[in-house]
Scaffold this motif. Sequence first.
Motif, mmCIF file in Angstrom:
data_model
loop_
_atom_site.group_PDB
_atom_site.id
_atom_site.type_symbol
_atom_site.label_atom_id
_atom_site.label_comp_id
_atom_site.label_asym_id
_atom_site.label_seq_id
_atom_site.Cartn_x
_atom_site.Cartn_y
_atom_site.Cartn_z
ATOM 1 N N UNK A 51 0.857 -1.180 0.000
ATOM 2 C CA UNK A 51 0.000 0.000 0.000
ATOM 3 C C UNK A 51 0.896 1.234 0.000
ATOM 4 N N UNK A 52 0.526 2.200 -0.809
ATOM 5 C CA UNK A 52 1.363 3.391 -1.003
ATOM 6 C C UNK A 52 1.665 4.111 0.303
ATOM 7 N N UNK A 53 0.673 4.259 1.176
ATOM 8 C CA UNK A 53 0.909 4.988 2.420
ATOM 9 C C UNK A 53 1.839 4.220 3.357
ATOM 10 N N UNK A 54 1.807 2.894 3.327
ATOM 11 C CA UNK A 54 2.733 2.100 4.161
ATOM 12 C C UNK A 54 4.168 2.283 3.672
ATOM 13 N N UNK A 72 -0.569 -1.196 11.683
ATOM 14 C CA UNK A 72 -1.225 -0.425 10.631
ATOM 15 C C UNK A 72 -0.598 0.958 10.583
ATOM 16 N N UNK A 73 -0.576 1.530 9.395
ATOM 17 C CA UNK A 73 -0.146 2.919 9.240
ATOM 18 C C UNK A 73 -1.418 3.737 9.144
ATOM 19 N N UNK A 74 -1.614 4.577 10.151
ATOM 20 C CA UNK A 74 -2.850 5.350 10.279
ATOM 21 C C UNK A 74 -2.701 6.721 9.636
ATOM 22 N N UNK A 75 -3.810 7.196 9.068
ATOM 23 C CA UNK A 75 -3.849 8.531 8.470
ATOM 24 C C UNK A 75 -4.388 9.510 9.505
ATOM 25 N N UNK A 76 -3.556 10.394 9.985
ATOM 26 C CA UNK A 76 -4.013 11.411 10.930
ATOM 27 C C UNK A 76 -4.935 12.416 10.246
ATOM 28 N N UNK A 80 -7.410 8.533 2.876
ATOM 29 C CA UNK A 80 -6.691 7.321 2.466
ATOM 30 C C UNK A 80 -5.813 7.501 1.231
ATOM 31 N N UNK A 81 -6.009 8.571 0.460
ATOM 32 C CA UNK A 81 -5.175 8.830 -0.716
ATOM 33 C C UNK A 81 -3.861 9.511 -0.343
ATOM 34 N N UNK A 82 -3.734 9.964 0.894
ATOM 35 C CA UNK A 82 -2.575 10.757 1.307
ATOM 36 C C UNK A 82 -1.352 9.889 1.622
ATOM 37 N N UNK A 83 -0.194 10.347 1.122
ATOM 38 C CA UNK A 83 1.076 9.680 1.422
ATOM 39 C C UNK A 83 2.066 10.648 2.075
ATOM 40 N N UNK A 84 1.574 11.758 2.608
ATOM 41 C CA UNK A 84 2.437 12.711 3.295
ATOM 42 C C UNK A 84 2.902 12.068 4.602
ATOM 43 N N UNK A 85 4.205 11.813 4.761
ATOM 44 C CA UNK A 85 4.700 11.146 5.972
ATOM 45 C C UNK A 85 4.327 11.873 7.268
ATOM 46 N N UNK A 89 1.048 7.724 10.919
ATOM 47 C CA UNK A 89 1.631 7.247 12.163
ATOM 48 C C UNK A 89 1.338 5.766 12.316
ATOM 49 N N UNK A 90 2.228 5.092 13.002
ATOM 50 C CA UNK A 90 2.121 3.657 13.206
ATOM 51 C C UNK A 90 1.207 3.373 14.392
ATOM 52 N N UNK A 91 0.443 2.318 14.299
ATOM 53 C CA UNK A 91 -0.428 1.934 15.402
ATOM 54 C C UNK A 91 -0.941 0.526 15.238
#
Length: 159
Positions: A51-54, A72-76, A80-85, A89-91
């Motif tokens: 997955x791109x965000x991972x 899981x890599x969570x989107x703050x 879900x389309x966002x890949x801005x590091x 965050x990991x959770x």
Amino acid sequence: MTQDVKSCSTESEVATVCLSECIDHGRKGMGTGYANIRLPMSAGYGRHQALAHRFAYVQANGIRLEDIAGKVVRHRCDNPRCVNPKHLELGTHKDNTNDAVVRGRFVVGSRHVNAVLTEEQVRSIKASSSSSSVLAKQFGVGARTVRRIKSGEDWKHVE
């Protein structure tokens, strides 16, 4: 597609997530907004996908996908389309579910597609002194469902 995300205006907003603009992964996606990418062979991943965000998360943090297995890599930013590091965050799965509940993205109660009971019926079950089997027959659910409602395991949002 970018999404405006609240920026912090004061230091008192320390608990608020201060984010810059979302970075779209630029792919068609899977209908949910997430997208798979082919991993670079030069990074030692062979012919695999992620997955791109991972992948964005591990690249930004100098770790490998194997290092976040089971997480899981969570989107703050909830995008879900966002890949801005900065937005990732990991959770755990539980963290991710809690995020959804707190942010109002988790369907609970009678709004859930599989719900059999209404909130009013759940209040009646909680207030009743009848046995679980009697209530189960009355409301068309299993006795275990009634026990879980009475114990507070299910329908926690109903008082």
